[in-house]
Enzyme design. Structure first.
Site, mmCIF file in Angstrom:
data_model
loop_
_atom_site.group_PDB
_atom_site.id
_atom_site.type_symbol
_atom_site.label_atom_id
_atom_site.label_comp_id
_atom_site.label_asym_id
_atom_site.label_seq_id
_atom_site.Cartn_x
_atom_site.Cartn_y
_atom_site.Cartn_z
ATOM 1 N N GLY A 53 51.042 41.655 46.056
ATOM 2 C CA GLY A 53 50.088 40.567 45.800
ATOM 3 C C GLY A 53 50.704 39.507 44.906
ATOM 4 N N THR A 76 52.440 42.217 38.518
ATOM 5 C CA THR A 76 51.147 42.436 39.172
ATOM 6 C C THR A 76 50.039 42.006 38.221
ATOM 7 O OG1 THR A 76 49.505 43.985 40.013
ATOM 8 C CG2 THR A 76 51.128 44.938 38.544
ATOM 9 N N ASP A 85 47.319 43.355 38.305
ATOM 10 C CA ASP A 85 46.536 44.573 38.036
ATOM 11 C C ASP A 85 46.973 45.258 36.735
ATOM 12 O OD1 ASP A 85 45.484 43.963 40.481
ATOM 13 O OD2 ASP A 85 46.363 45.647 41.559
ATOM 14 N N MET A 143 39.385 41.336 40.211
ATOM 15 C CA MET A 143 40.361 42.177 40.925
ATOM 16 C C MET A 143 40.972 43.241 40.002
ATOM 17 S SD MET A 143 42.617 39.692 43.347
ATOM 18 C CE MET A 143 42.189 39.373 45.050
ATOM 19 N N ARG A 152 42.067 46.541 41.595
ATOM 20 C CA ARG A 152 42.114 47.823 42.321
ATOM 21 C C ARG A 152 41.529 48.961 41.502
ATOM 22 N NH1 ARG A 152 47.449 47.293 45.305
ATOM 23 N NH2 ARG A 152 46.761 46.398 47.277
ATOM 24 N N GLN A 183 42.010 34.143 40.695
ATOM 25 C CA GLN A 183 42.477 34.774 39.461
ATOM 26 C C GLN A 183 43.984 35.068 39.498
ATOM 27 O OE1 GLN A 183 40.213 38.658 39.267
ATOM 28 N NE2 GLN A 183 39.803 37.970 41.336
HETATM 29 O O1 F6P Z 1 48.339 43.206 44.201
HETATM 30 C C1 F6P Z 1 47.216 43.106 43.439
HETATM 31 C C2 F6P Z 1 45.981 42.621 44.173
HETATM 32 O O2 F6P Z 1 45.810 41.259 43.883
HETATM 33 C C3 F6P Z 1 44.771 43.463 43.812
HETATM 34 O O3 F6P Z 1 44.206 43.087 42.601
HETATM 35 C C4 F6P Z 1 43.887 43.262 45.002
HETATM 36 O O4 F6P Z 1 42.987 44.336 45.187
HETATM 37 C C5 F6P Z 1 44.873 43.193 46.125
HETATM 38 O O5 F6P Z 1 46.088 42.731 45.584
HETATM 39 C C6 F6P Z 1 44.459 42.292 47.247
HETATM 40 O O6 F6P Z 1 45.330 42.425 48.310
HETATM 41 P P1 F6P Z 1 45.691 41.258 49.336
HETATM 42 O O7 F6P Z 1 46.613 40.309 48.653
HETATM 43 O O8 F6P Z 1 46.419 41.959 50.401
HETATM 44 O O9 F6P Z 1 44.414 40.641 49.747
#
Ligand code: F6P
Length: 405
Positions: free
Chosen positions: A11, A141, A143, A187, A189, A293
């Site tokens: 991400g 990340t 996260d 966000m 996860r 975000q």
């Molecule tokens: O990699 C982190 C993240 O932004 C998480 O917070 C989120 O759940 C996920 O990626 C979203 O995934 P994508 O970018 O595939 O929509």
């Protein structure tokens, strides 16, 4: 002389291009490094021999400054899981072919815990076939869920955006005389770091967010409704921060998964909005901060961007010192004055693991963040970038889409 390659994965964040700058600038200083290749769409670019020559694209200091203030991954990204090389070697052979053909002596992978799985597998495989290509992970990340490192580049900027936006929402939510509830979905996860960071507003004397729900704490609808009612008895406008990763009934989220088996999460805010409307009947709104975000670089944390560049540069020095299979990590020396040092960790310690919010950061009711925890978050959101503007909008650095196709 050798060439190097760098790729971005997972991400996006506001700081992942700053880490690319760190790798690029540090490599420029090193006389033994010739070409600096960017791999398009993470490891997929190495597999498919789709590399771009970064020295011909990042030409001036202005380009570097623009790249640092540009969100997302300038080289594109991927969510690609490498198979176990003992079971399926095909893709590894393609990787080796590209690396040999391009005379690449070091590969830098900027990514999260899934990407560190790639660093780990590649470095293991290369050592079994006696291929002397160094593989180094540069963390990122929003996260903030990587083990070993104190925090991850990208998190500070996302946290700054979440807190600033929550602050502004707080002002907006109090204008009418009628009571209201605003649910803000964040966000992260399975880790509540980013949601918890919204509590930094308490350090400014704000009572919002009045409720904070993170995946590390058990969630029950009954308790949620009773918490909201209680906060409504104290405040006209109640602000709730809720992590996208809290446990909710089947069907609230889409159920779609990525290559690593991670569910695409979103929809919890709307779900809680509907419940509050039905059960409490007051004015209620839900706001999903969604990709803003992780890409709102106009509110990036300078600390985050500077650190992202430094850790990218440190990755190059690590490879040059002969290390491989390592991930760069921050160790915090003190909160005030804020001091960190950059160290290395083994990629297997980080690969596929998740670091959760410490239980002691969460209050006993499981619905807010304790004040002492704010000293962890506050240093990470300090400083502004003052971006270079054009037409009143921050400028971005972009590689033409035809090159990336
Ligand atoms: O990699 C982190 C993240 O932004 C998480 O917070 C989120 O759940 C996920 O990626 C979203 O995934 P994508 O970018 O595939 O929509």
């Amino acid at each position: 002389m050798m060439n190097i390659a760098v790729a971005q994965s997972g991400g996006p964040t506001c700081a992942i291009n700053a880490s690319l700058v760190g790798v690029f600038r540090e490599s420029l200083k090193e006389p033994s490094i010739d070409a600096i290749f960017g791999s398009v769409n993470g490891i997929e670019g190495i597999i498919g021999n789709h590399l771009v020559d970064l020295k011909s694209m990042i030409l001036t200091n202005d380009d570097i400054e623009l790249l640092k203030q540009t969100p997302s991954t300038v080289l594109g990204s991927c969510r690609y899981k490498l198979p176990d090389w003992r079971e399926d070697e095909e893709v590894y052979k393609k990787i080796v072919k590209t690396l040999k053909q391009r005379n690449i002596g070091a590969f830098f992978y900027i990514g999260g815990n899934d990407s560190m799985d790639t660093v780990n597998k590649l470095s293991e495989y290369f050592s079994t076939i006696d291929l002397y290509v160094k593989v180094i992970g540069i963390p990122k990340t929003i996260d903030n869920d990587l083990c070993v490192t104190d925090h991850t580049p990208g998190f500070g900027s996302a946290a700054k955006y979440v807190a600033c936006t929550m602050h502004e929402i707080t002002r907006d939510s109090t204008v009418y005389s009628m009571p209201s509830v605003t649910v803000v979905e964040v966000m992260g996860r399975h880790a509540g770091w980013l949601t918890a960071s919204s509590a930094v507003l308490h350090a400014m004397g704000e009572t919002a967010p009045h409720l904070v729900y993170v995946p590390e704490s058990e969630f029950s609808l009954e308790n949620f409704l009773s918490d909201v009612r209680q906060e409504m008895s104290k405040h006209k406008a109640v602000i709730v921060a809720v992590s996208e990763g809290i446990e909710v009934p089947e069907g609230v989220q889409s159920g779609v998964v990525d290559n690593f088996g991670h569910k695409y999460l979103s929809g919890i805010g709307k779900y809680l909005e509907d419940i509050v409307r039905k059960e409490i009947g007051c004015k209620v709104r839900s706001i999903e901060l969604n990709v803003m975000q992780r890409c709102s670089s106009h509110l990036a944390s300078k600390t985050d961007i500077d650190e992202a560049e430094s850790i990218g540069a440190a990755g190059v020095r690590c490879a040059l010192s002969g290390e491989t299979g390592k991930v760069m990590a921050f160790r915090r020396i003190s909160d005030m004055p804020y001091t960190v040092v950059i160290e290395t960790a083994d990629a297997y310690e980080i690969a596929n693991n998740e670091k959760h919010l410490p239980k002691e950061y969460i209050n006993s009711a499981g619905n807010n963040i304790r004040d002492f925890a704010l000293s962890y978050f506050l240093p990470l959101i300090q400083g502004e970038l003052n971006p270079i503007m054009s037409q009143g909008i921050p400028k971005h650095f972009a590689i033409h889409e035809s090159v990336l196709k």
